[in-house]
Design an enzyme around this catalytic site. Structure first.
Site, short mmCIF file in Angstrom:
data_model
loop_
_atom_site.label_atom_id
_atom_site.label_comp_id
_atom_site.label_asym_id
_atom_site.label_seq_id
_atom_site.Cartn_x
_atom_site.Cartn_y
_atom_site.Cartn_z
N ASP A 13 42.27 46.57 48.38
CA ASP A 13 41.91 44.93 48.17
C ASP A 13 40.57 44.58 48.69
OD1 ASP A 13 44.67 44.62 47.63
OD2 ASP A 13 45.21 44.57 49.71
N LYS A 16 37.93 45.18 44.31
CA LYS A 16 37.76 45.98 43.02
C LYS A 16 37.90 45.36 41.60
CE LYS A 16 40.79 48.69 44.71
NZ LYS A 16 41.39 48.26 45.69
N ASN A 38 51.89 49.64 42.40
CA ASN A 38 51.62 49.12 43.70
C ASN A 38 50.10 48.22 43.83
OD1 ASN A 38 50.25 51.41 43.11
ND2 ASN A 38 50.35 52.47 45.04
N GLY A 40 47.24 45.55 42.90
CA GLY A 40 47.18 44.18 42.68
C GLY A 40 45.73 43.97 42.57
N HIS A 41 45.21 43.81 41.40
CA HIS A 41 43.81 43.24 41.21
C HIS A 41 43.56 42.21 40.73
CE1 HIS A 41 42.97 48.00 40.70
NE2 HIS A 41 43.50 47.57 41.99
N THR A 42 42.85 41.17 41.32
CA THR A 42 42.77 39.84 40.97
C THR A 42 41.26 39.42 40.23
OG1 THR A 42 43.82 39.52 43.07
CG2 THR A 42 42.91 37.29 41.88
N THR A 126 54.91 49.41 48.85
CA THR A 126 55.18 48.27 48.30
C THR A 126 56.47 48.01 47.65
OG1 THR A 126 54.39 49.26 46.34
CG2 THR A 126 52.64 48.17 47.69
N GLN A 221 44.03 51.08 45.11
CA GLN A 221 44.05 51.46 46.51
C GLN A 221 42.58 51.79 47.22
OE1 GLN A 221 46.42 53.28 44.68
NE2 GLN A 221 47.52 51.40 44.69
N ALA A 301 51.26 39.12 54.40
CA ALA A 301 49.69 38.84 54.95
C ALA A 301 49.14 40.41 55.28
CB ALA A 301 50.05 38.17 56.39
N SER A 409 28.83 40.22 46.64
CA SER A 409 29.46 39.05 46.22
C SER A 409 30.05 38.01 47.25
CB SER A 409 31.12 39.66 45.95
OG SER A 409 31.77 38.82 45.38
P1 GDP Z 1 41.48 44.63 44.92
O1 GDP Z 1 42.69 44.96 44.88
O2 GDP Z 1 40.57 45.60 45.45
O3 GDP Z 1 41.26 44.34 43.25
O4 GDP Z 1 41.35 43.19 45.49
P2 GDP Z 1 42.36 42.07 45.45
O5 GDP Z 1 42.36 41.24 44.13
O6 GDP Z 1 43.71 42.54 45.76
O7 GDP Z 1 41.99 40.94 46.68
C1 GDP Z 1 40.61 40.61 46.54
C2 GDP Z 1 40.62 39.13 46.72
O8 GDP Z 1 39.54 38.47 47.05
C3 GDP Z 1 41.12 38.35 45.38
O9 GDP Z 1 41.88 37.32 45.56
C4 GDP Z 1 39.77 37.95 44.96
O10 GDP Z 1 40.02 36.82 43.85
C5 GDP Z 1 39.06 37.65 46.10
N1 GDP Z 1 37.43 37.99 46.17
C6 GDP Z 1 36.86 38.90 45.68
N2 GDP Z 1 35.40 38.82 45.79
C7 GDP Z 1 35.57 37.70 46.85
C8 GDP Z 1 34.50 37.26 47.38
O11 GDP Z 1 33.31 37.78 47.38
N3 GDP Z 1 34.61 36.22 48.37
C9 GDP Z 1 35.87 35.67 48.38
N4 GDP Z 1 35.94 34.63 49.08
N5 GDP Z 1 36.61 36.22 47.45
C10 GDP Z 1 36.66 37.07 46.80
P1 IMO Z 2 44.93 47.77 45.59
O1 IMO Z 2 44.61 48.43 44.28
C1 IMO Z 2 46.41 47.39 49.52
C2 IMO Z 2 49.64 50.26 50.68
C3 IMO Z 2 51.15 49.92 51.08
C4 IMO Z 2 51.34 51.00 52.17
C5 IMO Z 2 50.87 51.98 51.50
C6 IMO Z 2 52.02 52.81 50.60
O2 IMO Z 2 45.29 46.42 45.14
O3 IMO Z 2 43.95 47.87 46.38
P2 IMO Z 2 52.87 52.56 48.17
O4 IMO Z 2 53.52 51.44 47.61
O5 IMO Z 2 51.49 52.98 47.48
O6 IMO Z 2 53.80 53.70 48.48
O7 IMO Z 2 52.59 52.08 49.71
O8 IMO Z 2 49.80 51.73 50.65
N1 IMO Z 2 49.09 50.10 49.33
C7 IMO Z 2 48.01 49.15 49.11
N2 IMO Z 2 47.48 48.30 50.25
N3 IMO Z 2 45.99 47.55 48.38
C8 IMO Z 2 46.68 48.14 47.29
O9 IMO Z 2 46.41 48.25 45.93
C9 IMO Z 2 47.79 49.20 47.80
N4 IMO Z 2 48.62 49.76 47.31
C10 IMO Z 2 49.45 50.35 48.21
O10 IMO Z 2 50.70 48.25 51.70
O11 IMO Z 2 50.81 50.44 53.35
MG MG Z 3 44.63 44.57 45.63
#
Ligand code: GDP
Ligand code: IMO
Ligand code: MG
Length: 420
Positions: A13, A16, A38, A40-42, A126, A221, A301, A409
């Site tokens: 998270d 990416k 597992n 979650g990319h936003t 997850t 991850q 959370a 960013s």
């Molecule tokens: P990923 O799993 O690495 O792709 O990250 P996630 O998408 O799970 O979580 C990153 C969250 O932060 C998402 O809701 C993005 O829209 C948000 N985000 C990304 N870059 C920034 C930033 O520079 N500032 C803020 N405030 N939010 C960001």
């Molecule tokens: P992105 O790509 C954050 C964590 C789970 C748990 C551990 C094992 O969005 O960064 P799993 O379901 O993979 O066997 O769970 O890994 N986990 C992540 N935490 N971001 C992720 O992906 C994750 N994918 C798995 O919360 O602790």
């Molecule tokens: Mg994520």
């Protein structure tokens, strides 16, 4: 021609999805090479928020998305993501490896059951079936995407595998009828829905490399969730490090030109396991609320804490990171003081590297460097626009890691990005 890899350097998270979308502008193919749903990319574009679990983030820019051999594919999730894009008039250009292993219904049930069995010691997965699916892959009793296209092969495999899974479910007390005919039919239907996308992706990727195409490999991850180099057993079940970009896609290490590490300006983690700089106070709560730190996949959370450069250095060393993208700097806006962890105190010594022993990890004390806070970075579009205190924070990270920060960013939107 260039082949680049984007890697999360913390516990996932890191942002990416946003960085991949940003870097994707001039790319031809975007590739997922490990993990499964597992992830979650936003990606936020104006009022629209796209959330991807399996599809590489680049597909919204109309790039060719590749789900390579190292990914574990839940066909239900894949079909759902394809249909969601189609409902927005985006036709994904997609290739799915015939060699990728399939996440089956019993993997998801067993993932949940194993977590229940572990009780207080649960990993906090997850529950998307990732661990059980990779276990079957390595044990050579997996079902692969190519098998979903051939009724005889799939039925034969189901007849072999399902009786054992039934017994295993009994051990865990899961009440679910694994009917061979039902499941064979169901997964053949999934196969039909994705048939047009199924390819030998390693062949296609190597052809693209030879033709001089731009390729971006999108990690899921983060390095601290890597099954070898993360906080084992509180990790995921795949290798998240840069080396696996090759194994998981079939592209030779010879062709990788650049490895980009994504670092969040603070640290988060979802699920159980050690987290040296975790803040269980108001500042932790503040980061969680302001950063919107709630899981994209499970809504849980995320635990929050200060930036830990021992963690990031560990990730950079193992991955050979060439350049960094620092995300979510704006989330630190308005704090009076900010801290960065630069070492761990344990047994009268200061450790400068990340230990593998959970007992050490649970009992060490982070050593912090403290910085003055700043008011606002969100509107900055050049490095010089940033307040001096924020520039000092960024420069400290660069100097500590001895790796250039090329992207900063300061918001979720595409334009809230500074290139250096
Ligand atoms: P990923 O799993 O690495 O792709 O990250 P996630 O998408 O799970 O979580 C990153 C969250 O932060 C998402 O809701 C993005 O829209 C948000 N985000 C990304 N870059 C920034 C930033 O520079 N500032 C803020 N405030 N939010 C960001
Ligand atoms: P992105 O790509 C954050 C964590 C789970 C748990 C551990 C094992 O969005 O960064 P799993 O379901 O993979 O066997 O769970 O890994 N986990 C992540 N935490 N971001 C992720 O992906 C994750 N994918 C798995 O919360 O602790
Ligand atoms: Mg994520």
């Amino acid at each position: 021609m260039s082949v680049r890899v984007v890697i999360g350097t913390q516990w996932g998270d890191e942002g990416k999805g946003k960085i991949v979308d940003y870097l994707c502008k001039d790319v031809d193919l975007v590739v997922r090479f490990q993990g499964g749903s597992n992830a979650g990319h936003t990606v936020k574009i104006g009022k629209k928020v796209y959330r991807f679990h399996l599809l590489p983030s680049g597909v919204i820019r109309g790039k060719i998305g590749v789900i390579a051999n190292g990914v574990v594919v839940d066909p239900e999730v894949l079909i759902d993501e394809i249909e969601r894009l189609r409902s927005e008039n985006i036709e994904p250009k997609l290739m799915v490896s015939d060699r990728a292993n399939v996440v089956m219904i019993y993997h998801k049930l067993l993932d949940g059951a194993e977590e229940e069995y572990l009780g207080r010691k649960r990993i906090g997965t997850t529950r998307r079936g990732i661990g059980p699916c990779y276990s079957d892959k390595v044990a050579r009793r997996g079902i692969r995407v190519g098998d979903l296209l051939d009724e005889d092969v799939l039925r034969e495999k189901m007849e072999l595998i399902l009786p054992v899974k039934r017994e295993l479910m009994k051990v865990y007390g899961v009440d679910f009828d694994l009917d061979i005919e039902d499941l064979t039919r169901r997964y053949l239907e999934y196969g039909e829905k994705i048939r047009e996308f199924v390819k030998d992706t390693s062949y296609e990727l190597n052809k693209a490399v030879r033709e001089g195409k731009e390729i971006l490999l999108e990690g899921a991850q983060g390095v601290m969730l890597d099954v070898d180099f993360g906080t084992y057993p509180y990790t995921t079940s795949s290798n998240t490090v840069a080396g696996n970009a090759c194994t998981g896609s079939g592209i030779s290490p010879r062709y990788i030109d650049e490895i980009i590490g994504v670092v969040k300006s603070y640290t988060t983690r979802v699920g159980g396991g050690p987290f040296p700089t975790e803040l269980r106070d108001d500042i932790g709560k503040h980061l969680q609320m302001k950063g919107g730190e709630f899981g994209t996949t499970t809504g849980r959370a995320r635990r929050c804490g200060w930036l830990d450069l021992v963690v990031v250095r560990h990730a950079c060393t193992i991955c050979g990171i060439d350049g960094l993208a620092l995300t979510k700097l704006d989330v630190l806006d308005g704090l009076r003081k900010v801290k960065i962890c630069v070492g761990y105190e344990y047994g009268g010594e200061v450790l400068d590297r990340f230990p593998s022993d959970l007992r050490i990890l649970e009992n060490l004390k982070p050593v912090y460097e403290e910085f003055d806070g700043w008011r606002m970075t969100k509107k900055a579009r050049t490095f010089e626009d940033l307040p001096k205190e924020a520039r000092d924070y960024v420069r400290f990270i660069e100097e500590f890691l001895e790796i250039p920060i090329n992207i900063i960013s300061v918001g979720a939107e595409r334009e809230e990005t500074i290139t250096l």
